[in-house]
Scaffold this active site. Structure first.
Site: not given
Length: 409
Positions: A43, A49, A141, A184-185
């Site tokens: 995606r 955002e 997402d 890496n969130k």
């Protein structure tokens, strides 16, 4: 449009070399053939955002690139997971003892968290499921993954979840470029701190306007309750907040609560040790970005002669806000955006959580070939690490379809 299970499609494996190769790997690993395959598209968020978890609509599209999973139902209580990428180690566990360590977001946890929510509508439950990882996400997402349709972007709205087609202008391609910086969130607190800053901004805005602030969770809640436009909300942000960071002591004073109450009733687990929060900047970004999303959709619907130019300007404004107000960019993303604009993009911005990851650029189709060549030369071939990733890091894409369950024909 309501969320639901992904569609099912029968495909002749002989015409699908990628599936055939994966089937051979599966048989080699587990000694039996998969019963079905699942495709989930990549995606890209064109604009909007860090506002889905604030209640606002976003405008993503699925891309043609995807990830495939092969599945064989088993009668035992043991789940076995393997990855075609050797960097990710095999994993097995009992379905009766699923442990998800939020401090170590290993690859298999993303599969395990889905098991906790498999029996309700998938697009909405996947949003909630990700929170077992420790990420306070908003659902964009997961929604576009299930609701995407080939050939169109989508305006995704929440509460209730619904999707509206957005026809993108002809004459422009969207190009994805990977900055080759990973973030890496789930492993860092950047993302959840932003979520918490927006929640705290919601509380303080509500309190300042005499609303029931304890019930307010999202910045959109304040707007709806007041009945104001997004432009009016931006004016209120200027009136209520100061640009300097707020200490936790000042937040407690503004809300009339103790530090203990703040930590137990409002702050998330991984923001307990944060001592200052930027409320003015985060609220300003959210309300202005929400307005840009609606303007983007309006331009696509009305299709004026200069639509591409207008959309590009909105994308550029979005990146500036993400960089300066939300502070979710990084030097490499800013450099990549600058390079893309230098070599022909009408608009370029970071996409996704930020602090690394990708940019999305809108490029006139007649400039696409030279654009790709020049960006490769200027960004990827000046660094050995980027050069090694070059082939999979820069590509043009069209809106792709959503998640599918594939069966052998």
């Amino acid at each position: 449009m309501a969320s639901g299970a992904p569609a099912t499609l029968r495909v002749p494996l002989a015409q699908q070399p990628r599936l055939l190769k994966m089937k051979e790997m599966f048989i080699s690993k587990f000694g039996s053939a998969p019963k079905f395959y699942v495709r989930a598209p990549g995606r890209v968020n064109l604009i909007g955002e860090h506002i889905d978890y604030c209640g606002y609509a976003v405008l993503p599209m699925a891309v043609e690139q995807d990830i495939l999973i092969m599945v064989e139902p088993v009668k035992t209580q043991v789940i076995q997971l393997a990855n075609t990428n050797p960097l990710y180690l095999d994993f097995s566990t009992s379905v009766n003892n699923i442990q998800i360590n939020q401090t170590k977001p290993l690859w298999h946890n993303y599969f395990l968290c889905g098991l906790k929510g498999i029996q309700v509508e998938l697009a909405e439950i996947c949003t909630k499921s990700e929170r077992y990882i420790g990420t306070e996400g908003g659902g964009m997402d997961q929604s576009i993954s299930f609701l995407a349709e080939e050939g169109t972007a989508k305006l995704i709205e929440f509460n209730p979840l619904r999707a509206t087609d957005v026809k993108l202008p002809s004459g422009a391609a969207f190009v994805i470029a990977n900055s080759c910086v990973e973030m890496n969130k789930a492993a860092t607190s950047h993302y959840n701190i932003r979520v918490m800053e927006c929640r705290l901004a919601t509380k303080l805005l509500s309190k300042s306007k005499g609303l029931a602030w304890k019930k307010m969770l999202k910045l959109q809640d304040v707007q709806v309750e007041l009945g104001f436009s997004l432009e009016e909300m931006l004016t209120i942000v200027e009136e209520v907040f100061h640009p300097e960071p707020y200490s936790i002591q000042e937040i407690c004073k503004c809300l009339g609560i103790s530090l203990e109450e703040l930590r137990t009733q409002i702050l998330s687990q991984n923001t307990q040790d944060v001592t200052t929060f930027k409320l003015y900047q985060r609220a300003k970004h959210v309300y202005s970005e929400a307005a840009r999303v609606l303007e983007f959709k309006k331009i696509c619907s009305e299709a004026p002669a200069n639509a591409i130019q207008l959309l590009g300007e909105l994308m550029n404004q979005s990146h500036i806000s993400c960089r300066d107000m939300y502070e979710c960019s990084c030097p490499e993303l800013d450099q990549l955006v600058d390079i893309c604009l230098q070599f022909g993009a009408i608009g370029s911005r970071l996409t996704g959580a930020g602090w690394g990851g990708c940019t999305v650029s809108m490029v006139p189709t007649d400039k696409l070939t030279s654009f790709l060549k020049n960006v490769k030369q200027a960004y990827y071939r000046t660094d050995d690490q980027r050069l090694a990733l070059e082939n999979n890091s820069l590509f043009a894409t069209k809106p792709g379809g959503g998640a599918l369950v594939l069966l052998e024909a």
